[in-house]
Design a protein around this motif. Structure first.
Motif, PDB file in Angstrom:
ATOM      1  N   LEU A 164       0.857  -1.190   0.000  1.00 38.71           N
ATOM      2  CA  LEU A 164       0.000   0.000   0.000  1.00 38.71           C
ATOM      3  C   LEU A 164       0.895   1.242   0.000  1.00 38.71           C
ATOM      4  O   LEU A 164       1.798   1.361   0.815  1.00 38.71           O
ATOM      5  CB  LEU A 164      -0.835  -0.042   1.275  1.00 38.71           C
ATOM      6  N   VAL A 165       0.673   2.147  -0.954  1.00 42.66           N
ATOM      7  CA  VAL A 165       1.457   3.385  -0.973  1.00 42.66           C
ATOM      8  C   VAL A 165       0.601   4.491  -0.379  1.00 42.66           C
ATOM      9  O   VAL A 165      -0.458   4.808  -0.904  1.00 42.66           O
ATOM     10  CB  VAL A 165       1.896   3.757  -2.409  1.00 42.66           C
ATOM     11  N   ARG A 166       1.046   5.009   0.731  1.00 44.83           N
ATOM     12  CA  ARG A 166       0.260   6.053   1.389  1.00 44.83           C
ATOM     13  C   ARG A 166       0.716   7.429   0.943  1.00 44.83           C
ATOM     14  O   ARG A 166       1.907   7.683   0.844  1.00 44.83           O
ATOM     15  CB  ARG A 166       0.400   5.949   2.896  1.00 44.83           C
ATOM     16  N   TYR A 167      -0.279   8.275   0.733  1.00 43.70           N
ATOM     17  CA  TYR A 167      -0.016   9.634   0.265  1.00 43.70           C
ATOM     18  C   TYR A 167       0.192  10.562   1.472  1.00 43.70           C
ATOM     19  O   TYR A 167      -0.609  10.538   2.404  1.00 43.70           O
ATOM     20  CB  TYR A 167      -1.207  10.085  -0.579  1.00 43.70           C
ATOM     21  N   ARG A 168       1.248  11.320   1.431  1.00 44.49           N
ATOM     22  CA  ARG A 168       1.521  12.276   2.514  1.00 44.49           C
ATOM     23  C   ARG A 168       1.868  13.634   1.923  1.00 44.49           C
ATOM     24  O   ARG A 168       2.810  13.751   1.148  1.00 44.49           O
ATOM     25  CB  ARG A 168       2.720  11.829   3.361  1.00 44.49           C
ATOM     26  N   LYS A 169       1.100  14.635   2.304  1.00 40.17           N
ATOM     27  CA  LYS A 169       1.394  15.985   1.826  1.00 40.17           C
ATOM     28  C   LYS A 169       2.075  16.776   2.953  1.00 40.17           C
ATOM     29  O   LYS A 169       1.537  16.879   4.060  1.00 40.17           O
ATOM     30  CB  LYS A 169       0.100  16.680   1.390  1.00 40.17           C
ATOM     31  N   VAL A 170       3.243  17.296   2.635  1.00 39.42           N
ATOM     32  CA  VAL A 170       4.042  18.008   3.631  1.00 39.42           C
ATOM     33  C   VAL A 170       4.396  19.388   3.090  1.00 39.42           C
ATOM     34  O   VAL A 170       4.843  19.516   1.946  1.00 39.42           O
ATOM     35  CB  VAL A 170       5.322  17.200   3.959  1.00 39.42           C
ATOM     36  N   VAL A 171       4.188  20.413   3.899  1.00 38.72           N
ATOM     37  CA  VAL A 171       4.479  21.783   3.479  1.00 38.72           C
ATOM     38  C   VAL A 171       5.715  22.292   4.230  1.00 38.72           C
ATOM     39  O   VAL A 171       5.841  22.099   5.445  1.00 38.72           O
ATOM     40  CB  VAL A 171       3.258  22.704   3.728  1.00 38.72           C
ATOM     41  N   ILE A 172       6.607  22.916   3.484  1.00 41.07           N
ATOM     42  CA  ILE A 172       7.827  23.482   4.069  1.00 41.07           C
ATOM     43  C   ILE A 172       7.610  24.989   4.247  1.00 41.07           C
ATOM     44  O   ILE A 172       7.361  25.704   3.274  1.00 41.07           O
ATOM     45  CB  ILE A 172       9.045  23.260   3.150  1.00 41.07           C
ATOM     46  N   LEU A 173       7.698  25.429   5.488  1.00 37.50           N
ATOM     47  CA  LEU A 173       7.451  26.846   5.770  1.00 37.50           C
ATOM     48  C   LEU A 173       8.660  27.467   6.462  1.00 37.50           C
ATOM     49  O   LEU A 173       9.454  26.771   7.104  1.00 37.50           O
ATOM     50  CB  LEU A 173       6.240  26.996   6.703  1.00 37.50           C
ATOM     51  N   GLY A 174       8.767  28.783   6.363  1.00 40.49           N
ATOM     52  CA  GLY A 174       9.841  29.498   7.051  1.00 40.49           C
ATOM     53  C   GLY A 174      10.108  30.812   6.352  1.00 40.49           C
ATOM     54  O   GLY A 174       9.636  31.058   5.238  1.00 40.49           O
TER      55      GLY A 174
ATOM     56  N   ILE B 249       4.099  12.109  11.453  1.00 40.86           N
ATOM     57  CA  ILE B 249       2.693  12.043  11.029  1.00 40.86           C
ATOM     58  C   ILE B 249       2.063  10.764  11.604  1.00 40.86           C
ATOM     59  O   ILE B 249       0.970  10.796  12.172  1.00 40.86           O
ATOM     60  CB  ILE B 249       2.579  12.082   9.490  1.00 40.86           C
ATOM     61  N   ALA B 250       2.791   9.654  11.492  1.00 39.36           N
ATOM     62  CA  ALA B 250       2.272   8.376  12.012  1.00 39.36           C
ATOM     63  C   ALA B 250       2.096   8.463  13.531  1.00 39.36           C
ATOM     64  O   ALA B 250       1.088   8.010  14.081  1.00 39.36           O
ATOM     65  CB  ALA B 250       3.235   7.248  11.644  1.00 39.36           C
TER      66      ALA B 250
END
Ligand code: GDP
Length: 177
Positions: A3-13, A167-168
């Protein structure tokens, strides 16, 4: 098939702290010198952690300051964040505090999957933020902290595997998937 899980991650700074360099180093494995202010860029990479595969979708942003209003697209459907400051800029560290506050208000959760990164660790002669300050701030959020150098590829892989693990961890603590 795994199973390939989708993870959206935003880089801020804050601007010029190395957000694009870190994303680029992670995805392409190289440091590109020179400064080209990013409008917004996305990167995709399959990351394998143990038996699990993740489709990591990274959003590299233009940079924020303490007055920025975060768009909904940085909140809705986002699984985790990499918050970056430069160890050579106290101001960039101060901006992080207000960004975290805004994320917290946007999500309405007590714990957010965050990795706090003090970048440009190779420029220690110009250091304005001690590692202990970053560590303490991350601890106050229950988040992970690390210093890195996009230039020397120190720990840049670790940042993005860590955010997937965060996240997990947070999802499990909320009893979700
Ligand atoms: P962004 O605006 O936060 O995306 O920052 P960039 O990735 O465009 O980097 C801004 C400037 O800092 C560029 O000139 C980079 O070459 C430089 N830079 C980024 N990361 C590092 C680092 O870890 N060490 C050093 N010495 N320079 C870096």
């Amino acid at each position: 098939m795994p199973l390939v899980r989708y993870r959206k991650v935003v880089i801020l700074g804050y601007r010029s702290v190395g957000k694009t360099s870190l994303a680029h180093q992670f995805v392409e494995g190289e440091f590109v010198g020179g400064y080209d202010p990013t409008v917004e860029n996305t990167y995709s990479k399959i990351v394998t952690l143990g038996k699990d595969e993740f489709h990591l979708h990274l959003v590299d942003t233009a940079g924020q300051d303490e007055y920025s209003i975060l768009p909904y697209s940085f909140i809705i459907g986002v699984h985790g964040y990499v918050l970056v400051y430069s160890i050579t800029s106290l101001h960039s560290f101060q901006v992080i505090g207000s960004l975290y506050q805004k994320l917290h208000e946007g999500h309405g959760k007590t714990r957010l999957p965050v990795v706090l990164v003090g970048n440009k660790a190779d420029l220690s002669l110009n250091r304005e933020v001690q590692a202990i300050e970053g560590k303490k701030l991350a601890e106050s959020w229950g988040a992970t902290f690390m210093e890195s150098s996009a230039r020397e590829n120190q720990l840049t892989q670790g940042i993005f595997t860590k955010v997937i693990q965060e996240i997990a961890r947070v999802e499990n603590s909320y009893g979700q998937e």
